[in-house]
Design an enzyme around this catalytic site. Structure first.
Site, mmCIF file in Angstrom:
data_model
loop_
_atom_site.group_PDB
_atom_site.id
_atom_site.type_symbol
_atom_site.label_atom_id
_atom_site.label_comp_id
_atom_site.label_asym_id
_atom_site.label_seq_id
_atom_site.Cartn_x
_atom_site.Cartn_y
_atom_site.Cartn_z
ATOM 1 N N ASP A 84 30.579 44.570 35.249
ATOM 2 C CA ASP A 84 30.774 43.124 35.212
ATOM 3 C C ASP A 84 31.692 42.861 34.028
ATOM 4 O O ASP A 84 31.271 42.957 32.873
ATOM 5 C CB ASP A 84 29.434 42.408 35.031
ATOM 6 C CG ASP A 84 29.567 40.888 34.978
ATOM 7 O OD1 ASP A 84 30.699 40.394 34.809
ATOM 8 O OD2 ASP A 84 28.540 40.197 35.068
ATOM 9 N N SER B 126 48.897 35.767 38.382
ATOM 10 C CA SER B 126 49.181 35.166 39.674
ATOM 11 C C SER B 126 50.359 34.217 39.506
ATOM 12 O O SER B 126 50.602 33.696 38.412
ATOM 13 C CB SER B 126 47.966 34.378 40.182
ATOM 14 O OG SER B 126 48.302 33.566 41.288
ATOM 15 N N TYR C 144 41.557 28.043 38.336
ATOM 16 C CA TYR C 144 42.097 29.378 38.603
ATOM 17 C C TYR C 144 43.488 29.516 37.989
ATOM 18 O O TYR C 144 43.788 30.495 37.303
ATOM 19 C CB TYR C 144 42.156 29.615 40.112
ATOM 20 C CG TYR C 144 42.812 30.913 40.516
ATOM 21 C CD1 TYR C 144 42.117 32.112 40.450
ATOM 22 C CD2 TYR C 144 44.132 30.940 40.972
ATOM 23 C CE1 TYR C 144 42.712 33.306 40.822
ATOM 24 C CE2 TYR C 144 44.738 32.123 41.352
ATOM 25 C CZ TYR C 144 44.019 33.305 41.278
ATOM 26 O OH TYR C 144 44.622 34.486 41.644
ATOM 27 N N LYS D 69 44.787 32.112 34.963
ATOM 28 C CA LYS D 69 45.870 33.066 35.166
ATOM 29 C C LYS D 69 47.041 32.816 34.208
ATOM 30 O O LYS D 69 47.731 33.751 33.807
ATOM 31 C CB LYS D 69 46.332 33.024 36.621
ATOM 32 C CG LYS D 69 45.297 33.577 37.605
ATOM 33 C CD LYS D 69 44.929 35.017 37.285
ATOM 34 C CE LYS D 69 44.046 35.645 38.328
ATOM 35 N NZ LYS D 69 43.743 37.076 38.047
#
Length: 272
Positions: A62, A150, A163, A167
């Site tokens: 993790d 990304s 998100y 990134k």
């Protein structure tokens, strides 16, 4: 790329982009430690690595947990006899924790849980694994790090703002680390994938279709393919192996003068 006998750790290696990276590195000669929070998936990828004739190892990790990231690097060093490459591919979009309402992505509607989980995996996970590996890389005065970001981290968007923020943080953090560790002959670069059909996209497209006012007459993958073809200048989606091929180059000696850079692999979707 002549990665023979080099040892690579790939987080999020149990599927999607991580799997593509694992297999590309193995085909270029690397021994691969496949790390994933889902150990059963990691084992399947490790078996594919071994089919190439390379040694492999699975480690359940993790990446949001400091002790587990430290243990991952320690295990690689102990069981594989060294460490030369780190690729951080573990990630989440947090969409499964969001509602299916039309305004679910509006900042005022995003649960704090989504922020915490996304940042813990996507950004803190990169920080923790980089930190653990760098301690070793500094001692041996060499190392290659690839952090997967990304194209969503290149420009703010309204669909998945948390998100995208995580990134963007990966790109910025990677550049800072690259400057700090350059005197130790350590290269740190970032890859920004475009549209690749992964479990994250499968989950995201399902939720996007659920938010439509009218029922969709296409599957999530069909809808995704239509979107990828229409929005990408080259008219096609990318693959996990496309990311893996670039990763294999960047961790090879051919890219020894490249560090602190972020590379789009997106069919021209984002221009920088």
């Amino acid at each position: 790329m002549d990665l023979k006998d080099r040892v690579a750790v790939v987080t999020g290696g149990g599927g999607g982009i991580g799997e593509g990276v694992c297999l590309c590195l193995a085909r270029e000669g690397a021994q691969v430690v496949v790390s994933d929070i889902k150990e059963d998936l990691a084992r399947k990828v490790a078996a594919k690595v071994e089919e190439t004739g390379r040694r492999s190892l699975t480690v359940k990790t993790d990446v949001s947990k400091e002790k587990e990231c430290d243990a991952l690097i320690e295990t690689a060093l102990r069981e594989m006899g060294g460490l030369d490459i780190l690729v951080c591919s573990a990630g989440t979009a947090g969409v499964r924790f969001m509602s299916s309402s039309e305004n679910a992505s509006a900042v005022e509607n995003i649960p704090l849980e989504v922020w915490d989980i996304t940042m813990d995996v996507n950004l803190k996970g990169v920080f923790l694994t980089n930190r653990a590996a760098i301690r070793h890389f500094k001692q041996q005065k060499s190392g290659k790090i690839i952090n997967i970001s990304s194209v969503a981290g290149r420009k703010g968007g309204t669909t998945l703002p948390v998100y995208g923020a995580s990134k963007a943080g990966v790109i910025n953090l990677s550049q800072a680390i690259a400057l700090q560790v350059a005197p130790f002959n350590i290269n740190v670069n970032t890859i920004c994938p475009g549209l690749i059909w992964t479990p994250l996209w499968a989950e995201g497209m399902k939720r996007m279709l659920e938010m439509r006012a009218e029922p969709a007459d296409v599957t999530p993958e069909e809808a995704w393919n239509l979107m990828a073809k229409s929005s990408t200048p080259l008219g096609r989606p990318q693959t996990a192996e496309d990311i893996g091929h670039l990763a294999a180059f960047l961790v090879s000696d051919r890219a020894k003068e490249i560090t602190g850079q972020a590379f789009n692999v997106d069919g021209g979707l984002q221009l920088n």
